[in-house]
Design a protein around this motif. Structure first.
Motif, PDB file in Angstrom:
ATOM      1  N   GLY A 292       0.969  -1.326  -0.050  1.00 10.10           N
ATOM      2  CA  GLY A 292       0.182   0.057   0.000  1.00 10.10           C
ATOM      3  C   GLY A 292       0.820   1.240  -0.110  1.00 10.10           C
ATOM      4  O   GLY A 292       0.388   2.267  -0.543  1.00 10.10           O
ATOM      5  N   ILE A 293       1.807   1.284   0.718  1.00 10.16           N
ATOM      6  CA  ILE A 293       2.822   2.453   0.996  1.00 10.16           C
ATOM      7  C   ILE A 293       3.646   2.517  -0.616  1.00 10.16           C
ATOM      8  O   ILE A 293       3.666   3.690  -1.021  1.00 10.16           O
ATOM      9  CB  ILE A 293       3.867   2.187   1.872  1.00 10.16           C
ATOM     10  CG1 ILE A 293       3.069   2.287   3.427  1.00 10.16           C
ATOM     11  CG2 ILE A 293       4.931   3.269   1.852  1.00 10.16           C
ATOM     12  CD1 ILE A 293       3.952   1.741   4.295  1.00 10.16           C
ATOM     13  N   GLU A 294       3.883   1.422  -0.900  1.00 10.13           N
ATOM     14  CA  GLU A 294       4.517   1.455  -2.420  1.00 10.13           C
ATOM     15  C   GLU A 294       3.350   1.973  -3.268  1.00 10.13           C
ATOM     16  O   GLU A 294       3.964   2.897  -4.259  1.00 10.13           O
ATOM     17  CB  GLU A 294       5.074  -0.020  -2.772  1.00 10.13           C
ATOM     18  CG  GLU A 294       5.714   0.076  -4.121  1.00 10.13           C
ATOM     19  CD  GLU A 294       4.818  -0.143  -5.454  1.00 10.13           C
ATOM     20  OE1 GLU A 294       5.161   0.201  -6.626  1.00 10.13           O
ATOM     21  OE2 GLU A 294       3.898  -0.958  -5.222  1.00 10.13           O
ATOM     22  N   VAL A 295       2.313   1.873  -3.392  1.00 11.38           N
ATOM     23  CA  VAL A 295       1.087   2.273  -4.286  1.00 11.38           C
ATOM     24  C   VAL A 295       1.096   3.946  -4.108  1.00 11.38           C
ATOM     25  O   VAL A 295       1.187   4.690  -5.297  1.00 11.38           O
ATOM     26  CB  VAL A 295      -0.296   1.778  -4.180  1.00 11.38           C
ATOM     27  CG1 VAL A 295      -0.920   2.303  -5.028  1.00 11.38           C
ATOM     28  CG2 VAL A 295      -0.077   0.202  -4.605  1.00 11.38           C
ATOM     29  N   VAL A 296       0.976   4.527  -3.219  1.00 10.75           N
ATOM     30  CA  VAL A 296       0.833   5.809  -2.708  1.00 10.75           C
ATOM     31  C   VAL A 296       1.993   6.463  -3.104  1.00 10.75           C
ATOM     32  O   VAL A 296       1.981   7.544  -3.662  1.00 10.75           O
ATOM     33  CB  VAL A 296       0.421   5.960  -1.304  1.00 10.75           C
ATOM     34  CG1 VAL A 296       0.598   7.391  -0.807  1.00 10.75           C
ATOM     35  CG2 VAL A 296      -0.699   5.350  -1.003  1.00 10.75           C
ATOM     36  N   TRP A 297       3.102   5.935  -2.902  1.00  9.83           N
ATOM     37  CA  TRP A 297       4.626   6.479  -3.209  1.00  9.83           C
ATOM     38  C   TRP A 297       4.686   6.779  -4.735  1.00  9.83           C
ATOM     39  O   TRP A 297       5.314   7.850  -5.119  1.00  9.83           O
ATOM     40  CB  TRP A 297       5.646   5.722  -2.345  1.00  9.83           C
ATOM     41  CG  TRP A 297       7.034   6.702  -2.460  1.00  9.83           C
ATOM     42  CD1 TRP A 297       7.085   7.989  -2.521  1.00  9.83           C
ATOM     43  CD2 TRP A 297       8.297   6.088  -2.367  1.00  9.83           C
ATOM     44  NE1 TRP A 297       8.350   8.233  -2.431  1.00  9.83           N
ATOM     45  CE2 TRP A 297       9.133   6.993  -2.498  1.00  9.83           C
ATOM     46  CE3 TRP A 297       8.626   4.749  -2.179  1.00  9.83           C
ATOM     47  CZ2 TRP A 297      10.552   6.926  -2.240  1.00  9.83           C
ATOM     48  CZ3 TRP A 297      10.182   4.619  -2.084  1.00  9.83           C
ATOM     49  CH2 TRP A 297      10.943   5.621  -2.328  1.00  9.83           C
ATOM     50  N   SER A 298       4.356   5.677  -5.327  1.00 11.56           N
ATOM     51  CA  SER A 298       4.735   5.710  -6.782  1.00 11.56           C
ATOM     52  C   SER A 298       3.690   6.815  -7.427  1.00 11.56           C
ATOM     53  O   SER A 298       4.102   7.275  -8.359  1.00 11.56           O
ATOM     54  CB  SER A 298       4.369   4.499  -7.324  1.00 11.56           C
ATOM     55  OG  SER A 298       2.712   3.980  -7.139  1.00 11.56           O
ATOM     56  N   TYR A 299       2.366   6.970  -6.883  1.00 12.22           N
ATOM     57  CA  TYR A 299       1.790   7.869  -7.487  1.00 12.22           C
ATOM     58  C   TYR A 299       2.093   9.414  -7.213  1.00 12.22           C
ATOM     59  O   TYR A 299       2.101  10.264  -7.998  1.00 12.22           O
ATOM     60  CB  TYR A 299       0.343   7.843  -6.797  1.00 12.22           C
ATOM     61  CG  TYR A 299      -0.728   6.692  -7.441  1.00 12.22           C
ATOM     62  CD1 TYR A 299      -0.811   6.565  -8.632  1.00 12.22           C
ATOM     63  CD2 TYR A 299      -1.482   5.891  -6.452  1.00 12.22           C
ATOM     64  CE1 TYR A 299      -1.229   5.442  -9.204  1.00 12.22           C
ATOM     65  CE2 TYR A 299      -2.253   5.019  -7.173  1.00 12.22           C
ATOM     66  CZ  TYR A 299      -2.250   4.557  -8.594  1.00 12.22           C
ATOM     67  OH  TYR A 299      -3.070   3.679  -8.897  1.00 12.22           O
ATOM     68  N   VAL A 300       2.503   9.692  -5.909  1.00  9.54           N
ATOM     69  CA  VAL A 300       2.985  10.844  -5.694  1.00  9.54           C
ATOM     70  C   VAL A 300       4.196  11.213  -6.251  1.00  9.54           C
ATOM     71  O   VAL A 300       4.326  12.451  -6.811  1.00  9.54           O
ATOM     72  CB  VAL A 300       3.471  11.071  -4.096  1.00  9.54           C
ATOM     73  CG1 VAL A 300       4.239  12.221  -3.668  1.00  9.54           C
ATOM     74  CG2 VAL A 300       2.131  10.561  -3.072  1.00  9.54           C
ATOM     75  N   VAL A 301       5.405  10.478  -6.678  1.00 10.13           N
ATOM     76  CA  VAL A 301       6.606  10.472  -7.279  1.00 10.13           C
ATOM     77  C   VAL A 301       6.229  10.516  -8.644  1.00 10.13           C
ATOM     78  O   VAL A 301       6.679  11.717  -9.497  1.00 10.13           O
ATOM     79  CB  VAL A 301       7.505   9.045  -7.239  1.00 10.13           C
ATOM     80  CG1 VAL A 301       8.557   9.343  -8.246  1.00 10.13           C
ATOM     81  CG2 VAL A 301       7.822   9.067  -5.902  1.00 10.13           C
ATOM     82  N   THR A 302       5.085   9.964  -9.345  1.00 11.91           N
ATOM     83  CA  THR A 302       4.875  10.178 -10.836  1.00 11.91           C
ATOM     84  C   THR A 302       4.021  11.758 -10.877  1.00 11.91           C
ATOM     85  O   THR A 302       4.653  12.401 -11.723  1.00 11.91           O
ATOM     86  CB  THR A 302       3.710   9.051 -11.089  1.00 11.91           C
ATOM     87  OG1 THR A 302       4.376   7.850 -10.929  1.00 11.91           O
ATOM     88  CG2 THR A 302       3.627   9.416 -12.725  1.00 11.91           C
ATOM     89  N   THR A 303       3.482  11.927  -9.901  1.00 13.64           N
ATOM     90  CA  THR A 303       2.819  13.331  -9.992  1.00 13.64           C
ATOM     91  C   THR A 303       4.049  14.387  -9.934  1.00 13.64           C
ATOM     92  O   THR A 303       3.832  15.538 -10.656  1.00 13.64           O
ATOM     93  CB  THR A 303       1.942  13.673  -8.765  1.00 13.64           C
ATOM     94  OG1 THR A 303       0.855  12.687  -8.748  1.00 13.64           O
ATOM     95  CG2 THR A 303       1.197  15.108  -8.771  1.00 13.64           C
ATOM     96  N   VAL A 304       5.019  14.361  -8.938  1.00 19.20           N
ATOM     97  CA  VAL A 304       6.117  15.121  -8.916  1.00 19.20           C
ATOM     98  C   VAL A 304       6.900  15.193 -10.359  1.00 19.20           C
ATOM     99  O   VAL A 304       7.310  16.453 -10.576  1.00 19.20           O
ATOM    100  CB  VAL A 304       7.117  14.990  -7.586  1.00 19.20           C
ATOM    101  CG1 VAL A 304       8.209  15.903  -7.735  1.00 19.20           C
ATOM    102  CG2 VAL A 304       6.197  15.165  -6.480  1.00 19.20           C
TER     103      VAL A 304
END
Length: 326
Positions: A292-304
């Motif tokens: 779950g953390i990896e999913v959220v982090w990937s979305y945040v990094v892709t947005t940045v």
């Protein structure tokens, strides 16, 4: 010149950090962690309400399918050693029945998993985008963003699925043409190398396409085209970020497969002492949370990464227009 200074005054410190010349892949990852720390409440709510249930459903489906798949493989192997045609046909019928039950199970899990995945993507991307520009984003804002933008990501995810299916078919056909599953031959090694690079590139482009469909009035293959265009000049960074999350996801998946194999042993796991069972349960919870953390982090990094690419394209267009005016 005064207009440019006025615009700079409106930017916050985080925004300036993202637009500095020192931005690279590692700083994108670090800046995403800064966003986490400064917006813990909204990201914790998104994680708890959408991503954690999604992660639980995915691992629950994986665990449920694992036993059925193993049973199917055993039946198919047993059918090859059947003494009579009648016995072989009976075993294959049982195998087909198990395959249908596996398909029904996946269809049962698909609607809630897809709904949670769509909501998680929209809310996380909008939250990260607001955090980048230092705008307040609440749970009510997240719900409103889902109501306003769900159609575009829905169409885009369907197109992403089509692209991934076409890629997988092309890859398997290319691997079959080489005629050898071993990496010892040069043609097979070449196919696997090209396929891996193409997969990493596709993951980066499709991730940007999903973010573009959430934040812009783009959807479908038009969003994929935008994602591909935004990779220009930042391709290596996009590849690195895509490879990083593929590696993290692969390690989590490997840990889950190893845990399921231990659980399926029976003698070694379920008939062991209570401490072994408790440790196995905590391992499952840990892997579900990590995913779950990896999913959220990937979305945040892709947005940045999207914000940086968008700024780069805007500044490039402004420079081109200034040169043309001069």
């Amino acid at each position: 010149m005064s207009e440019r200074h006025d615009g700079d005054d409106d930017e916050n410190n985080i925004d300036n950090a993202f637009s500095s010349q020192e931005n690279n892949c590692l700083t994108i990852l670090l800046n995403s962690l800064v966003l986490f720390s400064r917006n813990k409440r909204i990201f914790s709510l998104i994680f708890t309400l959408t991503v954690l249930p999604l992660s639980f459903l995915r691992f629950s489906l994986s665990f449920s399918c694992h036993a059925i798949k193993n049973h199917i493989y055993s039946l198919e192997a047993l059918a090859g050693y059947a003494l009579t045609r009648f016995e072989s046909q009976h075993v294959r019928e049982e195998s087909r029945a198990n395959a249908l039950s596996l398909l029904r199970l996946k269809f049962l899990y698909f609607p809630p998993s897809y709904l949670l995945s769509l909501v998680a993507a929209i809310t996380t991307v909008n939250s990260a985008h607001s955090a980048v520009h230092n705008r307040r984003f609440t749970l009510q804002s997240a719900i409103a963003s889902v109501k306003l933008t769900w159609k575009r990501p829905l169409v885009t995810t369907i197109c992403i699925y089509v692209v991934l299916v076409l890629y997988s078919q092309l890859f398997f056909v290319s691997a079959a043409v080489t005629g050898n599953n071993s990496l010892s031959t040069v043609p097979t090694l070449f196919v696997w190398a090209v396929g891996s690079v193409l997969q990493v590139h596709l993951m980066a482009v499709l991730g940007l396409a999903l973010v573009a469909s959430v934040l812009e009035d783009r959807f479908g293959f038009d969003a994929v085209r935008v994602g591909s265009g935004m990779m220009e000049g930042r391709m290596v960074c996009g590849w690195f970020l895509s490879f990083w999350f593929a590696l993290v996801s692969g390690l989590i998946g490997w840990g889950w497969e190893k845990l399921m194999a231990a659980m399926m042993d029976g003698e070694d796991f379920w008939k062991g002492n209570k401490w072994t069972v408790v440790v196995g349960s905590w391992e499952k919870v840990g892997l579900i949370c990590l995913h779950g953390i990896e999913v959220v982090w990937s979305y945040v990094v892709t947005t940045v990464f999207y914000c940086q690419c968008r700024k780069r394209h805007v500044s490039t267009n402004e420079n081109d227009s200034n040169v043309f005016t001069v």
